[in-house]
Motif scaffolding. Structure first.
Motif, short mmCIF file in Angstrom:
data_model
loop_
_atom_site.label_atom_id
_atom_site.label_comp_id
_atom_site.label_asym_id
_atom_site.label_seq_id
_atom_site.Cartn_x
_atom_site.Cartn_y
_atom_site.Cartn_z
N CYS A 192 74.18 22.12 -33.95
CA CYS A 192 74.20 21.17 -35.07
C CYS A 192 75.52 21.33 -35.84
N CYS A 195 74.53 22.66 -39.71
CA CYS A 195 73.98 23.99 -40.03
C CYS A 195 74.35 25.04 -38.99
N CYS A 205 68.61 18.07 -34.68
CA CYS A 205 68.45 19.29 -35.48
C CYS A 205 67.22 19.09 -36.35
ZN LIG Z 1 71.35 21.41 -38.50
#
Ligand SMILES: [Zn+2]
Length: 327
Positions: A192, A195, A205
């Motif tokens: 992702c 994050c 995600c």
């Molecule tokens: Zn993420």
């Protein structure tokens, strides 16, 4: 073409039959079919209650058949895996001689053009009756039953059977790419961009609700560290193939936070498995790798590609760093 995978779940059931159906099934083991007297009628299979009034019936059993007459039927041209015969057959209502109700059963005649309403049929018994309705494998044309010689009836009080459900999935494009890379021996994850978490074959995600595509994919190492484990002592139940204690472990892929869980640790006694132990994937031979256990309903899985994880023999990672983790 998209890949289809299927998973089958099977549940064992054991049920008590009660005195009336128990008697009916017991009689089947002696190649006899019984009904129960209900006023001036004979009901087959026997029931505990009058189907019209709900009154409890006295246990007055009457032997019927074994031959009977086809009252109605429907042809099954392409039997599926759940059908009682593996060749075309008919479901038929058979009015057994001496009965006043019809028994729904299977008719094995060889072809649709040999079935007719009013035809005479007799049971073909299973070679070793066990006290189930399929002790009669099928009804066949004629007056004469087929099968073994009748013995003494067994006392049948319970019935065991398996209830099975099969899910069929079409793999998503994300899972297709994932499976292709796993076949080639590379674990591909999706990172992702927001994050930095890595997911296997998921396509999004789940923290940021962000779609992940081919541009977010990268090869992950196929070695890592055991972050936790459970030793399972198998108890016998239908389908259990393990007989000795075995471990299921979570493996953190090295240098990353990606965890593969429920993994087998091989090549080491379960008592020697440790949190912090370094392991590497033992891939199935390329020709044996398959996507059969991947489902679009869950995350990508390494089962079907990686047999288990073997210790590398390198020094452990400090176990303390894994102590506050869930996986
Ligand atoms: Zn993420």
């Amino acid at each position: 073409m998209s890949t289809q995978t299927s998973q089958t779940i099977q549940f064992p059931y054991k049920r008590t039959l009660g005195p009336v159906i128990g008697r009916f099934f017991s009689e089947l083991t002696a190649l006899r079919i019984v009904g129960i007297r209900c006023g001036d009628r004979v009901v087959v299979p026997p029931m505990e209650y009058d189907p019209q009034t709900g009154e409890q019936l006295a246990e007055h059993y009457v032997e019927v058949g074994p031959a009977g007459t086809v009252v109605s039927w429907t042809w099954v041209p392409e039997p599926g895996p759940h059908h009682p015969l593996d060749r075309p057959f008919a479901y038929a209502l058979v009015k057994l001689d001496g009965a006043d109700t019809n028994l729904l059963h299977v008719l094995d005649t060889g072809g649709e053009d040999t079935v007719s309403t009013g035809m005479r049929v007799a049971p073909r018994w299973r070679a070793e009756p066990v006290g189930r309705i399929d002790d009669i494998e099928a009804f066949v044309p004629g007056e004469t039953p087929e099968g073994p010689t009748a013995g003494e009836p067994a006392d049948v009080r319970t019935m065991e059977f398996f209830s099975t459900i099969t899910y069929t999935d079409v793999l998503s494009p994300t899972l297709e790419r994932y499976a292709a890379s796993m076949r080639a021996g590379v674990i591909t994850g999706q990172r992702c961009p927001r994050c930095d978490r890595v997911f296997l074959g998921r396509g999004y995600c789940s923290v940021d609700a962000l779609r992940l595509g081919p541009e977010h994919e990268e090869a992950l190492p196929d070695h890592g560290v055991v972050s936790n484990y459970t030793i399972v002592t198998p108890t016998p139940y239908p389908g259990q193939k393990e007989t000795e204690p075995f471990a299921r472990a979570s493996v953190v892929l090295h240098g990353d936070e990606m965890v593969v869980s429920q993994q087998q640790i091989i090549g080491v006694p379960v008592a020697d498995i440790r949190v912090g132990m370094r392991v590497k994937a033992q891939w199935f031979p390329e020709a044996e790798r398959n996507a059969a256990e991947i489902s679009s309903k869950g995350w990508g899985t390494v089962a079907g590609f990686i047999e288990g994880w073997v210790p590398t023999g390198e020094p452990d990672e400090p176990a303390e760093q894994f102590m506050d983790r869930v996986f």
